[in-house]
Design a protein around this motif. Structure first.
Motif, PDB file in Angstrom:
ATOM      1  N   THR A 154      -7.425  88.771  26.451  1.00 11.48           N
ATOM      2  CA  THR A 154      -7.616  87.700  27.433  1.00 11.48           C
ATOM      3  C   THR A 154      -7.698  88.276  28.844  1.00 11.48           C
ATOM      4  O   THR A 154      -7.087  89.294  29.152  1.00 11.48           O
ATOM      5  CB  THR A 154      -6.448  86.678  27.398  1.00 11.48           C
ATOM      6  OG1 THR A 154      -5.233  87.404  27.561  1.00 11.48           O
ATOM      7  CG2 THR A 154      -6.408  85.920  26.095  1.00 11.48           C
ATOM      8  N   LEU A 155      -8.453  87.580  29.649  1.00  9.08           N
ATOM      9  CA  LEU A 155      -8.662  87.991  31.048  1.00  9.08           C
ATOM     10  C   LEU A 155      -7.326  88.060  31.788  1.00  9.08           C
ATOM     11  O   LEU A 155      -6.514  87.148  31.695  1.00  9.08           O
ATOM     12  CB  LEU A 155      -9.585  86.965  31.715  1.00  9.08           C
ATOM     13  CG  LEU A 155     -10.009  87.228  33.152  1.00  9.08           C
ATOM     14  CD1 LEU A 155     -10.810  88.518  33.245  1.00  9.08           C
ATOM     15  CD2 LEU A 155     -10.848  86.065  33.682  1.00  9.08           C
ATOM     16  N   LYS A 156      -7.117  89.164  32.493  1.00  9.53           N
ATOM     17  CA  LYS A 156      -5.897  89.323  33.297  1.00  9.53           C
ATOM     18  C   LYS A 156      -6.267  89.333  34.785  1.00  9.53           C
ATOM     19  O   LYS A 156      -7.395  89.672  35.144  1.00  9.53           O
ATOM     20  CB  LYS A 156      -5.207  90.654  32.973  1.00  9.53           C
ATOM     21  CG  LYS A 156      -4.889  90.858  31.510  1.00  9.53           C
ATOM     22  CD  LYS A 156      -3.637  90.116  31.098  1.00  9.53           C
ATOM     23  CE  LYS A 156      -3.254  90.436  29.675  1.00  9.53           C
ATOM     24  NZ  LYS A 156      -3.235  89.247  28.810  1.00  9.53           N
TER      25      LYS A 156
ATOM     26  N   VAL B 252      -7.723  91.060  41.738  1.00 10.42           N
ATOM     27  CA  VAL B 252      -8.662  91.742  40.854  1.00 10.42           C
ATOM     28  C   VAL B 252      -8.436  91.182  39.456  1.00 10.42           C
ATOM     29  O   VAL B 252      -7.306  90.845  39.085  1.00 10.42           O
ATOM     30  CB  VAL B 252      -8.493  93.283  40.919  1.00 10.42           C
ATOM     31  CG1 VAL B 252      -7.101  93.737  40.523  1.00 10.42           C
ATOM     32  CG2 VAL B 252      -9.541  93.985  40.072  1.00 10.42           C
ATOM     33  N   SER B 253      -9.519  91.030  38.705  1.00 14.22           N
ATOM     34  CA  SER B 253      -9.398  90.467  37.360  1.00 14.22           C
ATOM     35  C   SER B 253     -10.266  91.257  36.393  1.00 14.22           C
ATOM     36  O   SER B 253     -11.227  91.913  36.799  1.00 14.22           O
ATOM     37  CB  SER B 253      -9.803  88.985  37.374  1.00 14.22           C
ATOM     38  OG  SER B 253     -11.031  88.808  38.052  1.00 14.22           O
ATOM     39  N   GLY B 254      -9.895  91.212  35.126  1.00 16.05           N
ATOM     40  CA  GLY B 254     -10.694  91.916  34.123  1.00 16.05           C
ATOM     41  C   GLY B 254     -10.009  92.007  32.772  1.00 16.05           C
ATOM     42  O   GLY B 254      -8.862  91.580  32.599  1.00 16.05           O
ATOM     43  N   TRP B 255     -10.748  92.596  31.824  1.00 12.94           N
ATOM     44  CA  TRP B 255     -10.258  92.777  30.459  1.00 12.94           C
ATOM     45  C   TRP B 255      -9.887  94.248  30.208  1.00 12.94           C
ATOM     46  O   TRP B 255      -9.828  94.695  29.088  1.00 12.94           O
ATOM     47  CB  TRP B 255     -11.323  92.353  29.447  1.00 12.94           C
ATOM     48  CG  TRP B 255     -11.555  90.872  29.371  1.00 12.94           C
ATOM     49  CD1 TRP B 255     -10.899  89.985  28.575  1.00 12.94           C
ATOM     50  CD2 TRP B 255     -12.533  90.104  30.094  1.00 12.94           C
ATOM     51  NE1 TRP B 255     -11.392  88.722  28.765  1.00 12.94           N
ATOM     52  CE2 TRP B 255     -12.394  88.756  29.691  1.00 12.94           C
ATOM     53  CE3 TRP B 255     -13.505  90.425  31.059  1.00 12.94           C
ATOM     54  CZ2 TRP B 255     -13.201  87.735  30.204  1.00 12.94           C
ATOM     55  CZ3 TRP B 255     -14.305  89.406  31.563  1.00 12.94           C
ATOM     56  CH2 TRP B 255     -14.141  88.086  31.138  1.00 12.94           C
ATOM     57  N   GLY B 256      -9.652  94.977  31.302  1.00 10.78           N
ATOM     58  CA  GLY B 256      -9.414  96.418  31.163  1.00 10.78           C
ATOM     59  C   GLY B 256      -8.056  96.740  30.567  1.00 10.78           C
ATOM     60  O   GLY B 256      -7.242  95.851  30.294  1.00 10.78           O
ATOM     61  N   TYR B 257      -7.809  98.048  30.401  1.00 10.43           N
ATOM     62  CA  TYR B 257      -6.556  98.529  29.813  1.00 10.43           C
ATOM     63  C   TYR B 257      -5.375  97.949  30.577  1.00 10.43           C
ATOM     64  O   TYR B 257      -5.370  97.937  31.807  1.00 10.43           O
ATOM     65  CB  TYR B 257      -6.454 100.052  29.889  1.00 10.43           C
ATOM     66  CG  TYR B 257      -7.501 100.828  29.154  1.00 10.43           C
ATOM     67  CD1 TYR B 257      -8.503 100.195  28.429  1.00 10.43           C
ATOM     68  CD2 TYR B 257      -7.496 102.225  29.182  1.00 10.43           C
ATOM     69  CE1 TYR B 257      -9.467 100.922  27.760  1.00 10.43           C
ATOM     70  CE2 TYR B 257      -8.456 102.962  28.512  1.00 10.43           C
ATOM     71  CZ  TYR B 257      -9.446 102.308  27.813  1.00 10.43           C
ATOM     72  OH  TYR B 257     -10.394 103.035  27.166  1.00 10.43           O
ATOM     73  N   THR B 258      -4.357  97.517  29.839  1.00 11.28           N
ATOM     74  CA  THR B 258      -3.175  96.967  30.507  1.00 11.28           C
ATOM     75  C   THR B 258      -2.054  97.993  30.590  1.00 11.28           C
ATOM     76  O   THR B 258      -1.050  97.775  31.246  1.00 11.28           O
ATOM     77  CB  THR B 258      -2.659  95.704  29.791  1.00 11.28           C
ATOM     78  OG1 THR B 258      -2.574  95.981  28.393  1.00 11.28           O
ATOM     79  CG2 THR B 258      -3.601  94.547  30.028  1.00 11.28           C
TER      80      THR B 258
ATOM     81  N   ILE C  13     -12.609  83.459  28.808  1.00 11.57           N
ATOM     82  CA  ILE C  13     -11.291  84.010  29.125  1.00 11.57           C
ATOM     83  C   ILE C  13     -10.884  84.948  27.988  1.00 11.57           C
ATOM     84  O   ILE C  13     -10.487  86.074  28.198  1.00 11.57           O
ATOM     85  CB  ILE C  13     -10.233  82.875  29.260  1.00 11.57           C
ATOM     86  CG1 ILE C  13     -10.615  81.897  30.369  1.00 11.57           C
ATOM     87  CG2 ILE C  13      -8.848  83.469  29.487  1.00 11.57           C
ATOM     88  CD1 ILE C  13     -10.525  82.426  31.773  1.00 11.57           C
ATOM     89  N   THR C  14     -11.036  84.444  26.752  1.00 13.54           N
ATOM     90  CA  THR C  14     -10.619  85.183  25.567  1.00 13.54           C
ATOM     91  C   THR C  14     -11.829  85.796  24.893  1.00 13.54           C
ATOM     92  O   THR C  14     -12.797  85.090  24.607  1.00 13.54           O
ATOM     93  CB  THR C  14      -9.922  84.218  24.579  1.00 13.54           C
ATOM     94  OG1 THR C  14      -8.929  83.517  25.301  1.00 13.54           O
ATOM     95  CG2 THR C  14      -9.287  84.964  23.430  1.00 13.54           C
ATOM     96  N   ARG C  15     -11.755  87.088  24.625  1.00 10.02           N
ATOM     97  CA  ARG C  15     -12.930  87.729  24.049  1.00 10.02           C
ATOM     98  C   ARG C  15     -13.186  87.317  22.597  1.00 10.02           C
ATOM     99  O   ARG C  15     -14.297  87.367  22.120  1.00 10.02           O
ATOM    100  CB  ARG C  15     -12.849  89.242  24.197  1.00 10.02           C
ATOM    101  CG  ARG C  15     -13.118  89.669  25.646  1.00 10.02           C
ATOM    102  CD  ARG C  15     -13.211  91.154  25.812  1.00 10.02           C
ATOM    103  NE  ARG C  15     -12.148  91.833  25.096  1.00 10.02           N
ATOM    104  CZ  ARG C  15     -12.308  92.518  23.966  1.00 10.02           C
ATOM    105  NH1 ARG C  15     -13.500  92.672  23.469  1.00 10.02           N
ATOM    106  NH2 ARG C  15     -11.280  93.084  23.380  1.00 10.02           N
ATOM    107  N   ALA C  16     -12.105  86.851  21.918  1.00 13.52           N
ATOM    108  CA  ALA C  16     -12.278  86.421  20.527  1.00 13.52           C
ATOM    109  C   ALA C  16     -13.219  85.215  20.436  1.00 13.52           C
ATOM    110  O   ALA C  16     -13.858  84.988  19.416  1.00 13.52           O
ATOM    111  CB  ALA C  16     -10.925  86.082  19.914  1.00 13.52           C
TER     112      ALA C  16
END
Ligand code: 4AZ
Length: 308
Positions: free
Chosen positions: A194-196, A178-184, A112-115
């Protein structure tokens, strides 16, 4: 009832129209003379773990979108993707077609979290195949498959998504995610930590291709989802990731984040690869049609065959 058949070279024949208990109807055979084999297999795609809990409020529990993966090029998140099977990831062709060298890529699952990502947890890619008709200009046929070096261990956090049936009426307004870590934010050039997820209703292609929207740019391999007023959309960094819709049975990969004019602009909803139009290619490459063939698909094939 369990029917135990000793090994895979044996068949169980079920006689129709026979009275008695189910046991009486089974006959174990070593060949299948009728050549009419019906295989039943437990389908495990497209399900979320039962006991997902939201911990601490707004954070997304692991396993909410267990097929979502992050596709890294080197040490950077590059695109999203979805788990189709233990060894197969599906993403967008435009994410990978400039760099087909498998060793440049890593796939991260169950995050979920890229960290929390440790480079050594990335799964190596064995090969990348993009659709032979992919067009870098129009983004027609924007789909690619990645075969992994080692099969994934499925868990509550890592699971496959189901494919859609080839013929399904997806009505305008169907609520998909739709889900992803793209620009918010369209002006913020950074992928998120974090995954949105966002809910995006499907928009009919005719409407989306109208002169005030995409003016004929959409092909049959594309579909639109989102809002005419803008504000909510997929964006850069989400590409390759899943657009999923839930039916009676499971979550299905209806679209792949592909393109759009900007992000969240009025009258320019997100454009997605229309997965249902590309099933023969997916089955051909993964050589495992029955594995993720949906019930609808089987029904459809069955009835299609019956017709003269
Ligand atoms: C991109 O550049 C991109 N608004 C992805 C999705 C959308 C636009 C651009 C949809 O990868």
């Amino acid at each position: 009832m369990d029917v135990k058949v000793n090994d895979t070279r044996e068949f169980v024949q079920v006689r129709p129209h026979q009275e008695g208990s189910l046991e009486d109807m089974w006959q174990v055979r070593s060949s299948c003379e009728s050549h009419q084999i019906v295989a039943l297999k437990c389908s495990e795609c497209g399900l979320r773990p039962g006991a997902a809990r939201v911990v601490g409020g707004a954070d997304m529990p692991p396993g909410r979108w267990p097929w979502q993966v992050s596709v890294y090029q080197g040490s950077q998140h590059h695109c999203g993707g979805s788990v189709l099977a233990r060894e197969w990831i599906v993403t967008a062709a435009h994410c990978v077609h400039r760099q087909l060298q498998a060793s440049s890529w890593l796939v991260f699952t169950g995050i979920i979290t890229r960290a929390s990502v440790r480079q050594e947890d990335g799964v190596s890619v064995k090969k990348i195949i993009y659709h032979p008709l992919y067009n870098d200009h129009s983004l027609d046929y924007d789909i690619a498959l990645m075969k992994l070096q080692v099969p994934l261990n499925f868990s509550d956090a890592i699971r496959a998504v189901c494919l859609p049936p080839s013929q399904q009426d997806l009505f305008q307004g169907t609520q998909c995610w739709v889900s992803g870590w793209g620009y918010t934010r369209p002006d913020q050039v950074q992928v998120t930590e974090t995954l949105k997820e966002v809910l995006v209703p499907l928009i009919g292609t005719k409407r989306c291709n109208s002169s005030c929207m995409y003016a004929g740019e959409l092909t049959a391999r594309m579909l639109c989802a989102g809002y005419l007023q803008g504000k909510i959309d997929a964006c850069q960094g989400d590409s390759g990731g899943p657009l999923v819709c839930q039916d009676k049975f499971a979550w299905r990969l209806v679209g792949i984040v592909s393109w759009g004019q900007g992000c969240a602009e009025p009258n320019h909803p997100g454009v997605y690869t229309n997965v249902a139009q590309l099933l023969p290619w997916i089955y051909d490459i993964t050589e495992d049609a029955a594995e993720h063939m949906s019930k609808f698909e089987m029904d459809y094939k069955h009835t299609a065959k019956k017709q003269p």
